[in-house]
Design a protein around this motif. Sequence first.
Motif: not given
Length: 512
Positions: A459-460, A410, A54, A338, A206
């Motif tokens: 991530w990431s 994430e 991501a 996340n 997000n």
Amino acid sequence: MPSWPTYELLPTAAPDLPPSVLVHMAGLNECACEATAGELSRSDFPANFVFGVATSAYQVEGARNEDGKGDSIWDIFSQKNGNIKDGSNGNIAVDHYHRYKEDVELISKLGFQAYRFSISWSRIFPDGFGDKVNDKGIAYYNSLIDFLLAKGIQPYVTLYHWDLPYKLHESVGGWLSEKVVEHFAMYAEICFARFGDRVKHWITMNEPLQTAINGYGIGIFAPGRKENNYDEPYIAAHYQILAHAAAVDVYNKKFKATQGGEIGLVVDCEWAEAFSDEVHDKDAAQRRLDFQLGWFLDPIYFGDYPAVMRKRLGDKLPKFSETHKELLQNPIDFVGLNHYTSKLIVHAPDTTQGPFYKIQEIERRVKRQAGDLIGERAASDWLYVVPWGIRKVLNYIAEKYRNPPIYVTENGMDDEEDETASIDHFLNDQRRIQYFKDYLAAVAQAIRDGVDIRGYFAWSLLDNFEWAQGYTKRFGLVYVDYKNGLTRHPKSSAHWFSQFLKDKKDNDLSQN
């Protein structure tokens, strides 16, 4: 992201979490996931489980003033002295705008199946209003999407990752105005129309909590507001929820049947572990979850904010009109989570941790009663390595919200930038490898618990602009050399993932 059933809108606020959920959470063994981490393999996950990486537009794209793009609130915020730790900005970032083919090639070579990225709203509508579409912005994302698909990589597209067009903030008040809901719906519709023939996985928002608290409460994120931190965070959150619902409504009514895609939103949540077995600490931990997940998921699943938020905030918490409640009944197809870390939560009526925590009467701690840390600290002062926490969060979502499909959108850890260190120092990121092993083992355990988890995004992909921290933190699987032409160098963790995705048992791949 298969669709799931439409649920009836409940006439009242969400019920308190059943005691069975808390009992189940308490029964999860903190050590169970870590015991199997060394033997983790791709075959521990379903065959159709999606593994991806991501990024977000402002953090990686750069090209601030190119091809008709307008300014976002982050373009303006990062120019002001003192807002960014190292005085940097995302004007160039890591130049993904010009290097996307190189970066997609890396994703492909590493073996990932999916790439989660965000679209810059002000690259599509430079002023945010929707009066004129920027064709060059459309062309860029068309090229990125087409190249991903040519490499066998599925695009997972986030419509809003914090970069509101600045003119919308300046003229109508941004997320403090209901007008922004209509503008977001127009922007979403253009994206669905132009990209939805190929994009089958959409994320509306997000981490709306971070925008609400850090952007409109503490002021450390764009647009940097903190003057009215007892009211504005809840207004900003309210209109983000409605904007999400409006975009889902547009997609479901106009595009879903013909395009066959799916749509959801991404929330963030630290697991809230009670500091002790005392009832007041357990209640405090539940309040923390209500003020994180419940704030955004309860309106979608139950039609209103959590009862504890209504009780504690009173008139400061906006109300949903009947029209709004009808809009919220539009079903979403998945929840994106996340998650990075967990905290110990103690009941603290006199907390000094700020207004958001004062209202909750909690404090977040990282040391247990015995004095030991909840986990090893990463580079960021908020990020402690607590693998068992992700399993608990996933089980909590499943039990409270009727086991929706979930994507871990994430998860990762950072290293501190050190200009005196060699590249090899960063490439040999053994701590990050262990982090992914342990957290993925916990995700695998949650699947065995019965949680409907469909995918995982690290991530990431790249080291990048980490918001208020600038370039002082490195989360990437791929090292970006900021001093030498932004060259890319896959870290040991990238090579580990490559081997893992090939379903090899030996995940201790040394760097070539």
